[in-house]
Design a protein around this motif. Structure first.
Motif, PDB file in Angstrom:
ATOM      1  N   UNK A 151       0.820  -1.083   0.154  1.00  0.00           N
ATOM      2  CA  UNK A 151       0.088   0.355  -0.059  1.00  0.00           C
ATOM      3  C   UNK A 151       0.975   1.169   0.123  1.00  0.00           C
ATOM      4  N   UNK A 152       0.378   2.434  -0.948  1.00  0.00           N
ATOM      5  CA  UNK A 152       1.698   3.830  -0.687  1.00  0.00           C
ATOM      6  C   UNK A 152       0.370   4.848  -0.277  1.00  0.00           C
ATOM      7  N   UNK A 153       1.277   5.919  -0.317  1.00  0.00           N
ATOM      8  CA  UNK A 153      -0.002   6.610   0.767  1.00  0.00           C
ATOM      9  C   UNK A 153       0.590   7.973  -0.377  1.00  0.00           C
ATOM     10  N   UNK A 154      -0.926   8.488  -1.357  1.00  0.00           N
ATOM     11  CA  UNK A 154      -0.276  10.443  -1.822  1.00  0.00           C
ATOM     12  C   UNK A 154      -1.812  11.042  -1.068  1.00  0.00           C
ATOM     13  N   UNK A 155      -0.964  11.579  -1.911  1.00  0.00           N
ATOM     14  CA  UNK A 155      -1.674  13.046  -1.067  1.00  0.00           C
ATOM     15  C   UNK A 155      -2.381  14.018  -2.414  1.00  0.00           C
ATOM     16  N   UNK A 156      -1.514  13.276  -3.420  1.00  0.00           N
ATOM     17  CA  UNK A 156      -2.070  14.217  -4.637  1.00  0.00           C
ATOM     18  C   UNK A 156      -2.280  13.831  -6.476  1.00  0.00           C
ATOM     19  N   UNK A 157      -2.808  13.498  -6.811  1.00  0.00           N
ATOM     20  CA  UNK A 157      -3.016  12.839  -8.471  1.00  0.00           C
ATOM     21  C   UNK A 157      -2.132  12.766  -8.737  1.00  0.00           C
ATOM     22  N   UNK A 158      -0.658  13.387  -8.826  1.00  0.00           N
ATOM     23  CA  UNK A 158       0.149  13.272  -9.662  1.00  0.00           C
ATOM     24  C   UNK A 158       1.382  11.702  -8.765  1.00  0.00           C
ATOM     25  N   UNK A 159       0.794  11.730  -7.424  1.00  0.00           N
ATOM     26  CA  UNK A 159       1.599  11.026  -6.590  1.00  0.00           C
ATOM     27  C   UNK A 159       0.925  10.082  -6.556  1.00  0.00           C
ATOM     28  N   UNK A 160      -0.295   9.293  -6.912  1.00  0.00           N
ATOM     29  CA  UNK A 160      -1.802   8.419  -7.366  1.00  0.00           C
ATOM     30  C   UNK A 160      -0.999   7.585  -7.763  1.00  0.00           C
ATOM     31  N   UNK A 161      -0.744   8.718  -9.304  1.00  0.00           N
ATOM     32  CA  UNK A 161      -0.557   7.587 -10.949  1.00  0.00           C
ATOM     33  C   UNK A 161       0.854   6.926 -10.658  1.00  0.00           C
ATOM     34  N   UNK A 162       1.524   7.806 -10.131  1.00  0.00           N
ATOM     35  CA  UNK A 162       3.072   7.541  -9.575  1.00  0.00           C
ATOM     36  C   UNK A 162       3.206   6.364  -9.107  1.00  0.00           C
ATOM     37  N   UNK A 163       2.856   5.986  -7.976  1.00  0.00           N
ATOM     38  CA  UNK A 163       1.949   5.012  -6.944  1.00  0.00           C
ATOM     39  C   UNK A 163       1.835   4.047  -7.264  1.00  0.00           C
ATOM     40  N   UNK A 164       0.768   3.748  -8.263  1.00  0.00           N
ATOM     41  CA  UNK A 164       0.097   3.245  -9.289  1.00  0.00           C
ATOM     42  C   UNK A 164       1.131   2.423 -10.234  1.00  0.00           C
ATOM     43  N   UNK A 165       1.781   3.287 -10.994  1.00  0.00           N
ATOM     44  CA  UNK A 165       2.902   3.011 -11.728  1.00  0.00           C
ATOM     45  C   UNK A 165       3.573   2.326 -11.508  1.00  0.00           C
ATOM     46  N   UNK A 166       4.219   1.903 -10.153  1.00  0.00           N
ATOM     47  CA  UNK A 166       5.361   1.537  -9.430  1.00  0.00           C
ATOM     48  C   UNK A 166       4.812  -0.245  -9.054  1.00  0.00           C
ATOM     49  N   UNK A 167       3.163  -0.229  -9.008  1.00  0.00           N
ATOM     50  CA  UNK A 167       2.569  -1.038  -9.142  1.00  0.00           C
ATOM     51  C   UNK A 167       2.320  -1.565  -7.270  1.00  0.00           C
ATOM     52  N   UNK A 168       1.507  -0.515  -7.335  1.00  0.00           N
ATOM     53  CA  UNK A 168       1.123  -0.214  -5.496  1.00  0.00           C
ATOM     54  C   UNK A 168      -0.520  -1.035  -5.255  1.00  0.00           C
ATOM     55  N   UNK A 169      -0.355  -2.127  -5.105  1.00  0.00           N
ATOM     56  CA  UNK A 169      -1.963  -2.876  -5.109  1.00  0.00           C
ATOM     57  C   UNK A 169      -2.819  -2.644  -4.374  1.00  0.00           C
ATOM     58  N   UNK A 170      -2.778  -1.317  -3.936  1.00  0.00           N
ATOM     59  CA  UNK A 170      -3.680  -0.018  -3.240  1.00  0.00           C
ATOM     60  C   UNK A 170      -2.815   1.451  -2.601  1.00  0.00           C
ATOM     61  N   UNK A 171      -3.806   2.757  -3.287  1.00  0.00           N
ATOM     62  CA  UNK A 171      -3.125   2.744  -2.886  1.00  0.00           C
ATOM     63  C   UNK A 171      -3.784   3.797  -2.261  1.00  0.00           C
TER      64      UNK A 171
END
Length: 344
Positions: A151-171
């Protein structure tokens, strides 16, 4: 229950689409056990623990509850020990008033490293969560190889996509309404409302965090497209949390609504209830050392005040719904939140 929430339960093995927020310094074994017993994903904050403490706490949770466990780590860069001259000079009047002097350095929040990765490989939690980005690729691959979800943690739309692109199972979508440390890592602290983050559609399951303290908040987040919710502030008011009594007494009162992002307590922006230090010095000060060193000089002040029943120098992390929380056991809270999810 929404289809997205049903898929989240299948992914994680939880009985309710709820993650108990880790909350370093406030969460521990008792809180994780109660959350798991209530059907949620229980979490252990590990950034201030030693490897042996992580092993011990995982074993304690496993002995008391059966369900998915999340080990949460920080991924910040640890800078060189800073010059604290200006910060200590700013605090000097408080040292004199409290009759204390700088003393023993408290445990620092440390970034995830090879030693902690080895613990993850050993104890094999169902979930490993990261705050302030992700660890270096070689460590991340070792975590994945150990079998846990990431699981990753995003505070912005950019961080959401960054984490998803690196294979996080959930954000986890950490909205501006969330209490505690803002987990930004790509650019700068730019608080974004949870609703804005939830409006961004993405294939990866997202977990809504920020201002969710009751069943209506759970239902609203799931209805807006979240696969699950992460709840922190509501759990602070439970007897299983580790916060001091004066802090606990503020929760559920109108005083808990007076909150702001501050860097005074750690050197990095975190949302908390205003106390004496924030009112005196302002929520943000350039004299504060870099994260996570600011807490060093505050430790003796905090200890003295808390022993006297005051939280003048303590971080009082709280999300937007802090005035609406109700005191109850953590397992009962989890079941009430879960009921709202089931009825959604």
């Amino acid at each position: 229950m929404t289809p997205a929430a049903v898929r989240f339960l299948a992914l994680t093995g939880a009985r309710a689409p709820i993650v108990q927020a880790p909350m370093a310094g406030a969460g521990g074994v008792a809180l994780a056990v109660a959350a798991i017993r209530g059907g949620a994903i229980g979490s252990l904050p590990c950034a201030m623990l030693t490897a042996d403490q992580v092993r011990s706490q995982v074993a304690e949770v496993r002995a008391e509850a059966a369900g998915p466990l999340n080990l949460n780590f920080f991924c910040h860069s640890l800078p060189e020990v800073p010059d604290e001259t200006a910060w200590r000079a700013l605090l000097a009047p408080y040292y004199a008033e409290e009759g204390v002097s700088p003393g023993e350095v408290p445990p620092l929040r440390r970034p995830f490293d090879a030693a902690m990765c080895a613990v993850v490989e050993e104890v094999r939690p169902e979930i490993v969560g990261f705050h302030f980005g992700l660890p270096e690729p070689v460590l991340l691959e070792r975590v994945r190889a150990a079998g846990g979800l990431v699981f990753g943690n995003a505070t912005s739309v950019g961080e959401l996509h960054w984490l998803a692109e690196r294979g996080c199972d959930a954000v986890i979508l950490q909205g501006a309404e969330a209490g505690g440390h803002a987990g930004w890592f790509l650019d700068r602290h730019a608080p974004t409302p949870l609703a804005v983050l939830l409006a961004e559609r993405i294939e990866v399951p997202v977990i809504a965090a920020g201002g969710i303290v009751d069943g209506s908040g759970v239902a609203a987040a799931l209805g807006a497209g979240a696969s699950a919710v992460q709840v922190g502030t509501a759990y602070l008011a439970t007897p299983e949390s580790l916060i001091p009594a004066p802090y606990r007494a503020l929760l559920g009162t109108e005083a808990a609504s007076d909150a702001a992002f501050t860097n005074l307590f750690s050197g990095r922006e975190a949302r908390g209830i205003r106390n004496r230090l924030m009112c005196d010095l302002g929520a943000i000060s350039a004299a504060v050392p870099a994260f996570p060193y600011a807490s060093n000089a505050l430790a003796p002040l905090r200890k003295a005040a808390e022993a006297d029943g005051r939280v003048d120098y303590s971080p009082l992390w709280a999300g937007q719904g802090a005035a609406r929380v109700r005191a109850m056991g953590a397992e009962q809270l989890t079941r009430e939140l879960a009921l709202a999810a089931l009825e959604d």
